[in-house]
Enzyme design. Structure first.
Site, PDB file in Angstrom:
ATOM      1  N   LYS A 155     -18.202  -5.833  -0.051  1.00  0.00           N
ATOM      2  CA  LYS A 155     -17.767  -4.940  -1.125  1.00  0.00           C
ATOM      3  C   LYS A 155     -18.177  -5.580  -2.447  1.00  0.00           C
ATOM      4  O   LYS A 155     -18.128  -6.811  -2.578  1.00  0.00           O
ATOM      5  CB  LYS A 155     -16.250  -4.791  -1.039  1.00  0.00           C
ATOM      6  CG  LYS A 155     -15.631  -3.811  -2.008  1.00  0.00           C
ATOM      7  CD  LYS A 155     -14.128  -3.686  -1.740  1.00  0.00           C
ATOM      8  CE  LYS A 155     -13.460  -2.651  -2.608  1.00  0.00           C
ATOM      9  NZ  LYS A 155     -12.015  -2.507  -2.285  1.00  0.00           N
TER      10      LYS A 155
ATOM     11  N   SER B 190     -10.667   2.152  -1.394  1.00  0.00           N
ATOM     12  CA  SER B 190     -11.788   1.935  -2.288  1.00  0.00           C
ATOM     13  C   SER B 190     -12.969   1.224  -1.613  1.00  0.00           C
ATOM     14  O   SER B 190     -14.058   1.187  -2.191  1.00  0.00           O
ATOM     15  CB  SER B 190     -11.336   1.116  -3.495  1.00  0.00           C
ATOM     16  OG  SER B 190     -10.891  -0.158  -3.077  1.00  0.00           O
TER      17      SER B 190
ATOM     18  N   SER C 272      -7.035  -0.074   0.920  1.00  0.00           N
ATOM     19  CA  SER C 272      -8.470   0.132   0.711  1.00  0.00           C
ATOM     20  C   SER C 272      -9.396  -0.373   1.813  1.00  0.00           C
ATOM     21  O   SER C 272     -10.592  -0.106   1.761  1.00  0.00           O
ATOM     22  CB  SER C 272      -8.896  -0.511  -0.603  1.00  0.00           C
ATOM     23  OG  SER C 272      -8.583   0.364  -1.649  1.00  0.00           O
TER      24      SER C 272
HETATM   25  N1  GLN Z   1      -5.800   3.771  -3.126  1.00  0.00           N
HETATM   26  C1  GLN Z   1      -5.007   2.704  -3.676  1.00  0.00           C
HETATM   27  C2  GLN Z   1      -5.193   2.641  -5.171  1.00  0.00           C
HETATM   28  O1  GLN Z   1      -5.902   3.438  -5.655  1.00  0.00           O
HETATM   29  C3  GLN Z   1      -5.368   1.407  -3.015  1.00  0.00           C
HETATM   30  C4  GLN Z   1      -6.558   0.757  -3.570  1.00  0.00           C
HETATM   31  C5  GLN Z   1      -6.865  -0.553  -2.921  1.00  0.00           C
HETATM   32  O2  GLN Z   1      -6.322  -0.911  -1.882  1.00  0.00           O
HETATM   33  N2  GLN Z   1      -7.746  -1.303  -3.556  1.00  0.00           N
HETATM   34  O3  GLN Z   1      -4.657   1.817  -5.832  1.00  0.00           O
END
Ligand code: GLN
Length: 495
Positions: free
Chosen positions: A82, A157, A181
């Site tokens: 990532k 994400s 994410s």
């Molecule tokens: N969807 C969650 C957020 O927007 C989790 C994001 C993540 O785990 N980086 O914060």
């Protein structure tokens, strides 16, 4: 070469076997992965490759293997990261314009460990800007697409990491998980995604979103592959002050296919019809029944504060984000706005031009909840509820070894469906955020698809007990083939 080497790219296990038997070289795997990345460029899953460095690493791996000195099960295997984990001499963008031009002077802890294990880092995956999002639509590179249906989101994400593994570009990728994410994109793309215990994997060199919640983990084809990745990346790192000085167990040895001694708790708050697609619930119920048929005992449990998890998460995560992101000021990293007359204007312009809408929203929310007049009402209250959630988990784990829930309340949604409505987007994290708030490990594994789209079963474990999580996930995968199902290939080239 592409087709010959394509088989071994299917999983870490198949790559390792083919390399071990001399059927393929790491150099060939790297070429195959690079061509796959090119063939699947329309997915926007990969945002940068480093062919020269990857070829050098592959050649070194092939030489080691020829000398009988393979370093780990990952030696010679191409992987993607990532784009929020830094690699020396390479760009890291976090999907943000504000990091335009930034090149890292050092390697992240996970990068060092992967390299010590001989893995070949091929490049970087698309993501929501600074890991804020659930759809990989908040990226300066544009959205990544789901390989099962390119009109739908691959989740986020770490969407680019999940899509890359699902599309067979690489056998494994790393993601980061602050509130789901890794697990949510794994569920949307039909791959296995593991969020380790908070502190298990070093956060050194992971660009911080919410430091008390962030954790790096693998996205793979199978739980067995996840065990191999975790074995390489886990362990104490003194440069991360929250890294746990605990021994790392032999995860592969824990995969004995036996769940007969395990008790799995089904939280009644997570198995209600309301707010969940019926097909998803049915698929997850069937998966849990499969574990029961394999000998696990099922019990109903309660996590009474579940309803408050989303609010708690979005207070704590935004508060920490507002503080962490203050370092991007147009002076120290990346992009600097032109034409500012004084330092305040330079900050203002650089941040206004560099950050996208969701990141700005989070910085504003986080600054608000930390501000003097509202700190007690929001931030302090959220920390108190976090303690209650932890107690819910402690009580539950007195009655069971694992907790099972759906990973997501719905199937991968169409791109654009939620991007204009942040609250709806936030609500889709309902099953995943709690594990981060309490620091517990969690895994998402594919269960029966619905309407041709993947569904994820989430298993949560006790802190530091990834071994049991992986054992149950692997036992399920020995009895089912959902994790082996593949999305359709790229559309025929019309030319
Ligand atoms: N969807 C969650 C957020 O927007 C989790 C994001 C993540 O785990 N980086 O914060």
């Amino acid at each position: 070469m592409t087709t010959d080497a394509a088989g071994p790219l299917e999983s870490v296990a198949s790559a390792r076997r083919a390399l071990g038997e001399g059927r393929v070289s790491s150099a060939e795997l790297v070429e195959a992965a690079l061509s796959r990345a090119q063939e699947r460029v329309a997915l926007s899953a990969v945002v940068g490759v480093r062919p020269t460095r990857a070829r050098e690493a592959a050649a070194a791996s092939d030489a080691r293997r020829a000398a009988g000195e393979a370093l780990s099960p990952l030696d010679g295997v191409p992987l993607l990261l990532k784009d929020n984990m830094v690699v020396r001499g390479e760009p890291t963008t976090c999907g943000s314009r504000i990091l335009e031009g930034f090149v890292s002077p050092y390697d992240a802890g996970v990068v060092e460990r992967l390299q010590q294990g001989g893995a070949v880092i091929l490049g970087r995956c698309n993501m929501d800007e600074f890991a804020m999002g659930s759809s990989t639509e908040n990226s300066c590179f544009g959205p990544a697409h789901n390989p099962w249906d390119p009109t739908r989101s691959c989740g986020g994400s770490s969407g680019g990491s999940a899509a890359s593994v699902a599309a067979g570009i690489v056998p494994a990728a790393l993601g980061s998980d602050t509130g789901g994410s890794i697990r949510q994109p794994a569920a949307f793309c039909g791959v296995t995604g593991l969020k380790p215990t908070y502190g298990r994997v070093s956060r050194w060199g992971l660009v911080a979103f919410a430091s008390s919640l962030d954790q790096i983990g693998p996205l793979t084809r199978s739980a067995a592959d996840a065990a191999d990745l975790l074995a390489v990346i886990a362990g104490h790192d003194p440069r991360d002050s929250t890294s746990l000085p605990e021994p790392v167990p032999d995860y592969a040895a824990a995969l004995d296919g036996d769940v007969s001694g395990l008790t799995i708790g089904l939280p009644r708050e997570c198995f209600v019809e309301e707010g969940v697609e019926p097909g998803v619930l049915a698929s997850v119920r069937a998966a849990v029944e499969e574990l029961s048929a394999a000998g696990a005992k099922l019990v109903e449990i309660s996590l009474p504060h579940t309803a408050h998890a989303i609010a708690t998460y979005y207070l704590i995560a935004t508060a920490e984000a507002s503080s962490n992101l203050s370092r991007f000021d147009g002076v120290r990293y990346g992009r600097r706005a032109a034409g500012a007359d004084d330092i305040d204007e330079l900050y203002r312009r650089s941040r206004s031009e560099g950050f996208g809408a969701e990141v700005k929203r989070r910085i504003l929310l986080g600054t608000y909840v930390l501000s003097a007049g509202y700190y007690d009402a929001y931030y302090r209250r959220a920390q108190q509820v976090r303690t209650l959630l932890r107690r819910d988990f402690d009580a539950a784990f007195e009655r069971c070894d694992l907790i099972a829930t759906p990973t997501t309340p719905e199937l991968a949604f169409p791109l654009g469906e939620k991007s204009g409505d942040p609250v709806t987007m936030y609500l889709s994290d309902i099953y995943t955020v709690t594990a981060n708030l309490v620091g517990a490990p969690g895994i998402s594994i594919p269960c029966a698809p619905v309407d041709g789209m993947p569904v994820g079963l989430q298993l949560l474990g006790r802190r530091l007990d990834e071994a049991t999580l992986l054992r149950a996930a692997d036992a399920f995968q020995r009895r089912t083939d959902f994790h082996e199902q593949r999305p359709p290939g790229p559309p025929e080239d019309p030319t």
